[in-house]
Structure formats: C-alpha cells, structure tokens
Scaffold this active site. Sequence first.
Site, PDB file in Angstrom:
ATOM      1  N   GLY B 326       0.832  -1.205   0.000  1.00 46.38           N
ATOM      2  CA  GLY B 326       0.000   0.000   0.000  1.00 46.38           C
ATOM      3  C   GLY B 326       0.863   1.250   0.000  1.00 46.38           C
ATOM      4  O   GLY B 326       1.947   1.276  -0.596  1.00 46.38           O
ATOM      5  N   SER B 327       0.428   2.261   0.706  1.00 44.91           N
ATOM      6  CA  SER B 327       1.112   3.558   0.637  1.00 44.91           C
ATOM      7  C   SER B 327       2.503   3.541   1.248  1.00 44.91           C
ATOM      8  O   SER B 327       3.275   4.473   1.041  1.00 44.91           O
ATOM      9  CB  SER B 327       0.269   4.619   1.329  1.00 44.91           C
ATOM     10  OG  SER B 327      -0.974   4.708   0.684  1.00 44.91           O
ATOM     11  N   THR B 328       2.838   2.491   2.037  1.00 46.92           N
ATOM     12  CA  THR B 328       4.206   2.462   2.567  1.00 46.92           C
ATOM     13  C   THR B 328       5.212   2.286   1.437  1.00 46.92           C
ATOM     14  O   THR B 328       6.412   2.438   1.628  1.00 46.92           O
ATOM     15  CB  THR B 328       4.393   1.306   3.575  1.00 46.92           C
ATOM     16  OG1 THR B 328       4.080   0.069   2.930  1.00 46.92           O
ATOM     17  CG2 THR B 328       3.490   1.467   4.780  1.00 46.92           C
TER      18      THR B 328
END
Lengths: 382, 645
Positions: B326-328
């Site tokens: 995801g956004s990591t």
Amino acid sequence: MSYLEYNTKRMPAGLAKVLYVNWPLVALLIAVAAYGFVMLYSIAGGSLHPWAEPQLKRFGAGLVIMFVVAFVPLWFWRSISGVAYAVSVLLLLGVEFFGSVGMGAKRWLELGPLRLQPSELAKVTTIMALAAFYDWLDLKKTSRFLWVVLAALIALVPTFLVLRQPDLGTAMLILMGGGVVIFAAGVHWGYFAAIIGTGAATVVAVMQSRGTEWQILKDYQYRRIDAFLDPTLDPLGAGYHINQSMIALGSGGWSGRGFMEGTQARLNFLPEKHTDFIFTTLAEEFGFVGASSLLLLYMMVMGLCLLSAFNTTNRFGALLIIGVTGTFFLYFAVNMAMVMGLAPVVGVPLPLVSYGGSAMIVLMVGFGLVQSAHIHRARLPS
Amino acid sequence: MKRTEREKEFSHRVITRRGLLLGSLQLGVAGTLLWRLRDMQLNQAEQFHLLAEENRINLRLLPPVRGLIFDRNGVLLAGNEQNYRVVIKRDDAGDIDLVLSRLARLIDLSDEDIERARRDMLRNRPFVPVTVAERLSWEEISRVAANAPALPGVTPEMGLSRHYPLQGDTAHVVGYVGPVSERDLEALEAPDPVLMIPRFQIGKSGVERMQEDALRGRAGSQRVEVNAVGRVMRELDRVEGTPGGNLHLTIDAKLQNYALERLHGQSAAAVVVDVASGDILALASGPSFDPNLFVRGISGPDFRALLDNDHRPLVNKTVQGLYPPGSTFKMVTALAALEAGATNGQETVFCPGHMDVAGNRFHCWRRGGHGRVGMVAALSQSCDVYFYEMAQRCGIDKINEMSTRLGLGIRYDLPINSVSAGLNPTREWKRRNRNAEWLVGDTVNASIGQGFVLTTPLQLAVMTARLASNKAVLPRLLRDPMERAARETASLDLRPEWLRLIRRGMAETVNDQRGTAYSSRIVADGQVMAGKTGTSQVFSITRAEREAGIRRQEDLPWNRRNHALFVDYAPLDDPRVAVAVVVEHGGGGSSAAAPIGRDITLAALNGGVPPLSAYPAPQRNRIRAEQIELEERLRPAQLLRVSRA
C-alpha cells in the site's frame, strides 16, 4: 591370433558345445548361490520377501547370461576386449562428470531409463584387456620395463577413476584382479618384489614418522588410518558392527543355532545383514559346518577353474580364467576376513551369496567367459 | 600374433607355474580363514556364546546436551529441563498388557497413553525401548523403581527435554524440536547414529531446525555389560560426547514480549530492526502458539484448533506473510522518480481526486482530492494521484530497481523457515507468470503498492531502516556474543538531498497536523519518530458495491477488510530503530497500525513499557488504561532475567 589358430578339428560347434560346458562348475555355482537363497529366506524371518525371491530371479537371469557368454566363441571376446575396456573407461569418466550421487559417492551413470554402475563393468573389462594384451605381446617382451608399465597403466586407469568415486573396495578389486593377470602372464617376479617392497617401506616410513619432526601425514589422517585398521576405535560406526558380527559368528559353535534360529534381534543392529554381513548369519545359524562348507565350495570353484586354465594352451583363455577367478577369490576372502575381524571394513559382498544385482550379474558374465574359454579351449597336444 | 609351438609351450608352462603359485597362495589364505573360523567357532565358541547370551555387551549412545538459545541480552529462550520418564522394551516385558496394567496402578496413565504405548511397541522392533510416560514426579519414578521386580522390561530413566520458558513469545523464531521421523532420516545421507535413539529430538522448525548442526552436539558412547534381563552389570568404557553449542539471537526477549502482547487479539505482525547493525530486535507474529505443546507431542484437538484458527497462529507472518505494501511503498516510487530525473521534488502536481490513465479512472483515497501537492505533502498526506503521475513518468523498471535497492523482493538469508522473497513485479515476471504484457495501469497500481507488489513485514522494516540510514542494511538473527565492533554496512548511495525530501515527508506524516499519522505522534524529546501509513486493499470495493452503499471498511466482513500497515523509524535525527507493523484486515493504516508502531517504537527506545510523557497530553488517560491492561499480560520479570553467566 585369429580363430583359425584354435584347433578347429577338436573344437565343438553348434549344439555340441553343450556337452563341453564345464558342468561341475555350473553345479558348484548353483550350490553356492543356494546358500544365499537359504540365508536370505532366513534373514527375512522365513519369507521369500523381500530378498530371496528377487535373488532367485537374478541368479536365474545370471545363469542365462553365463550360458550366452559361454557359447560365444572365445576369439570374439578376445577381439572386443580392447573396445570393451575403452568403453568402460569412458563410462567411468562419464560417472566422474555426470554421475548421480547416492550414499555419499558417485557410482551410477544414468542413461535414460538405464542405471549403469561402470565400476562393476570395469572389473571384467580390465581383466579382458590385460589378458588380450599379453596374448598379443611378444613373449620375449613380457618383462621389459616399458611393456610392464603399459600393463600397469591398463590396470591403474580404471582403479584411479573408481577410487575417485570413491569406492575403495571396488578399486582394490580391479587393481588386484589386474595384478593377478600380470603375474600369471609371467612378468618377472622382481617387479612384484619391488612394488611390495616399496609399498611396505612407505607404510613403515609413514607409520614410523608419526610423532617425529618429519611426520609425513597430518594428525587427523593418522587417526583415520587407526580407525580403519582397528574399528573398535570408532565404537559408534564400523567397530560396533564388527563387534556384533564377531559375537554372532563365534557363538555359532560347531553346528550353529539352527535354521532361522539366529539371534535376529541383535543382528538387526547390522544394517548390512543381508549384504556384506550375510556370512555372519550363516556362521551363526549353521555353525562351523555351514561356514567351512561354503569356504570349501568356493575353493572347489577355484580349483576347477584353475584346472581348466592349465588345460588350455590358449594364452588369452588361460589368463582370462585366472583373472576372473582371482577376482572371485578376493571377493570372498576379503568379505570373510572382514566379518571375522581380520580385515578392515570395506564394502565387498560375499560373491553369489550376498543380496545384490550388479555384482552378481558381472560375476556371472565373468564365469561365462571362464566357460567360453573352457569350451573353446585349445587342446594340449596329447 | 602367431606363435611357434615352442612359444606356446613356453607360455603354457609359465602360466601353469604362476597359476599354481597363485593357487597355493589362495589356498594359504583360505587356510588362514578356516583356521580363524575354527578358532572362533570351536575354541572360543563358549566365550562368544556367553557374550551373546548372558553377558551381552551393549553399546549405549549418550545423547548430547542440546545447545541453549539466548536472546541478545542473555535471556534464555530455549533450555533443557530434567525429565523423568519410564521406558519399556517389548522383548523383555513378555506380557505387555500385564506389565502396562501394573504400571498404570503406580503412575498416572490415561487409557490413551496405554494405547499409544502398546501401538508404539507393536510397531517397533521388540528391542526398541518405547517411552510410556514422561515428565513424571520424583515420587512416581521412585515408585516405579521400587517395584522393578514386578515390572520386567520397564526402566525408569532421567533425560533432558527441551523447554521454552517464554512459551509463545519466540515460537516463530526459535521454533521447536520434536522426535526424529522416518522422513527426517530419509532426507539425510549419513544420519548421525544418535538420531536412532528412540525419542531423540531434533529441530523441526525455526532456528532449532536451521541451526540443528550447531545445536545438536556429538553423542558420547558407553559400552556396558548387561545380563540376560538387560540389567547393566558394569561399564566397560565411556567416550564423552560434546554438548551442542549455544546460540545468541539478536532478538530482545523483553521487546518481543511487549510487541506480541501489543498485537494481542489481532492477526498481525510487527518487526523491529536495529538501524545501524540490521539486528532484528523483535519479530512478532500474532497470534502465536506454545512450542512446548509440540515438544511433548501435540494432541489432535490442540493441533486442529491451531490449524482451524482463521488468524493462522502457525504462520510466521513477519517473513512468510505477503502483503501489498500500500502507501508504505510510496517512498520507493518517490525515490525512483527522483533518481530517474522525472521530477526535481519541488514541483507540484494537481490532485482532483482521480486520474484517468489509458481509459481507466484511478482514484485517490481522498475523494475530493488534495489540490496542488509537492512531494513532501504527497507523502505526508498520502496523495495517490501524485504517485500515479510520478510512476508514469519514470516507468516500472526504475521503480523495480529502487525497490530492490531498498531491500524489497529479496529473500534474506535468515535461519528460520519459509522466508519469502515477496514479489517485485517486472515486465519479465508478468510475461512469464501471467502471459500478458505489462500495462501502464499496472505501473499506476504498483506506484501505490497495490496490484502485483507483495512484501513481507520484515522487508518493510528493512526498507525503512535503509531509508533512515542510507545504508544497505541487511537483517540478521544470529549474533556472535564476542563481537565488539559494529558491522560495516555498505552505503546505498542515495543522493542526500533526495533522502532529505523523503524523510521530511515521513516526518510530516507523523508530526504535521495534516499528516495521516498525526494522532500517533511522539512528543518526548529525542524520541520523535517519522513514519508512513499504508492501507492495502485485499478485495477492492467494486463500483457496484460502492453504489450499493458499501463505502466503509466496517461494513465488510473481517476477512475482506483492508490490511493496515505502518512503518517508522526513530529518533528522527539519529535513527536507531526501524519498525514495521501489519495488521491483517485491520482497516486503516493510520487508525489500526500506526498506534501499534508508535508503542513498539517507544518500547524499543525505552526498554520497556513506554512512559506516559512520550504521548501527547490529551491521549494520556486513554493510553494509561490500555497500558494497565497490557501490563497484566506481560511475562513476569523473572522469566526475562539474564540467565547467562
């Protein structure tokens, strides 16, 4: 030498060959193999499975192969000796580079569905090659240095390749089998004295140098030699087996504990009870009578074959017989000495008795050659 | 060659002479063999018979003491405890039912135990000792010993058995031992004879398994004379074995315990990595299981319960669990774009809440859009559209390159099972595995860590450590206690000004009011952290579902909810630890994962339950309540005491 050189007038041909087979030898071989069937049946707890039945089938196949080999004229075997030797060396090289690994050693070559153990093949082809070599060589040159070196190389090349696998037992058999042929061919005894002398001197030097400043080998190498010579120093490995083997063998007494009465429980600790240690079970269950009678049978095989060798003026045939039987002798002598604690543990089976296919088939091919030499022998001028 | 008659005759003579020589030599050898046979079988037969029957010499293997496993500070993770047990040999026992029924009157044996012992005995060869009961008390074992005459074939024994004092805390790392199975033996070429000892235990998983050779040691042996009923008459000689070597892990048992309890009740994973050395300080996968159950032989129902649990306790989620980051993952995309020269990092991109690429509409998580954002704001507010744009500019190849450089998609060489490499999807990969060409939409998905990208929590922690240090940090689990100097780690060679941008983005994520993890900020001096939240879709809410009114994660069943992720490092200006947290189906990264990451980071920095002063004042009451609840579950201090001398 062409086949014309045989005394064709008295040479049996066609079906007549059957009459000239060394039938007493066939009977002896069957008798020896019967010891194997009985013991394998007993070790399996009174069952044809899993060993006795396959062994029977294999021996049957071995007999057929022996007769096929026997009926082929000897000159044919002589003419393919060189090629057979070359092929087996190539196969050994194949093992070196493409062999499959099993039990920590590379011995098998897989060619499609076929699994070949070229080291077994090399036992016979080395003897064939040397016998053919001395048949070809001018008698006067037999003891000339360069020709002796060449003969030694014929034996050493497969020995070295097998040693690399590593398979000490087989390498030793090939080398000694070759040595027997070279000796029988009449190479001057001085060569053998020199080799044995040098070998002994080396051993003495190596062992004497231990602990001194000029020690030749590393400490761990000495420890390995110790364990090899005296298995009791390795109580977890070979020593344990030898100890158990000797107790079982010794406890057999004069007539043994009786068929299927061996102390299976203890022998179950022997992982090779149906192969390399089968003589132990025989000696335990049938005692001195059983064990010595097998030894006697083996020696009768030797005697018959030697007689046959003395009865032919065909140099190739005679050398072939002496080489094959020499290897046969080494098989059972080394195996028996091992289980009796007289020799270090090397994996050598009891010929025709131990469970196992490869060695048995090769031996039967060897005896086929012996029979061929017998049937197609060049008769002595009477 | 042609030979004259004379030559033939000469050859024949030589061969006959040499053959006779060989023959007599062979006869001599055969004679020696016969003589030896006669000597053994006739002269010494009685002696051997005695050896065989009455005074058998038994070789007993003395199992080596298995090496201990410690944490980085010397806290015992795997030890050996004394264990009294009763073994029985079928061929000595005679009537096994009678003996077992007598035994059942002396010690506590369930019907199941008796049945199992019977089965084991009948399955094994009669001389193999079978364990009937283990972990007996001293009284019980004395009772058995006192009644020995009535119990033929039964021997009381004292052995060592593996014990994991911290139970489930390090189950996934340390693993467990179990009895040697036929399969184990077949897998070995030349099995150590010690493995033949019934019930000898070897490592079955984790460090116990991967470091088996170091831990096992070498067996000693003892030759004893035993009489016909198997009683030892005297010891003949004894070769002492060598105990197995001890191992020291990089794990901090206290932190590990805290992390696992902090994950309590969730299907989640948390990893703490020391930024400077790559030491894995905590590798927590929740829920865990008690490895002691496996050592004793786990019961059917217990094992079923572990298998059927939908939170999958047996799986080590830290290295085995594959999650879309995801956004990591956005740091990777940002650095790839910078490296490729696709942006200078200062320019802004307009986010209207979505972007149309190749006929498809890709949404930003904030429906209304972020407006104009630069790289720092795009990271801290986690604007998706910014990264869609950047990814298209630099292309998937650059993203792959950067991803690998930051430690993703690589299998780390660690002594635990099933370490996964994750998935760093390339054009080549898609062609081979999906039989399709890489599309620009795939790049857009990958830019925010969705689509094909898969990472493990450990990889995310390593990525964070690399971002924090600009070094090629590699995780490690084994530690040489003698080691003094820190390991040299190669530089990653990322341009400092680019890293500064990324780090500012991560710092503002946590410490800027608009940052996605603002509520999880740390206010203690010198412990302020930087991080990144992530929420990765497991099942996308389809347009149809969205129109049907399902918009919020809470409306979905647990196993369809999004994974919550959080990565962070701290302290901000001198990073010491990097942390990654993944909560399976936790909902949102900022709400479910970030608070856990914050607490574990604080625990790592403070060496225990974090002080309340580290939290923003308004949160302290609530946090204190949570802490009280958690403290009750933590392991008692005496178990976490340093036991190494």
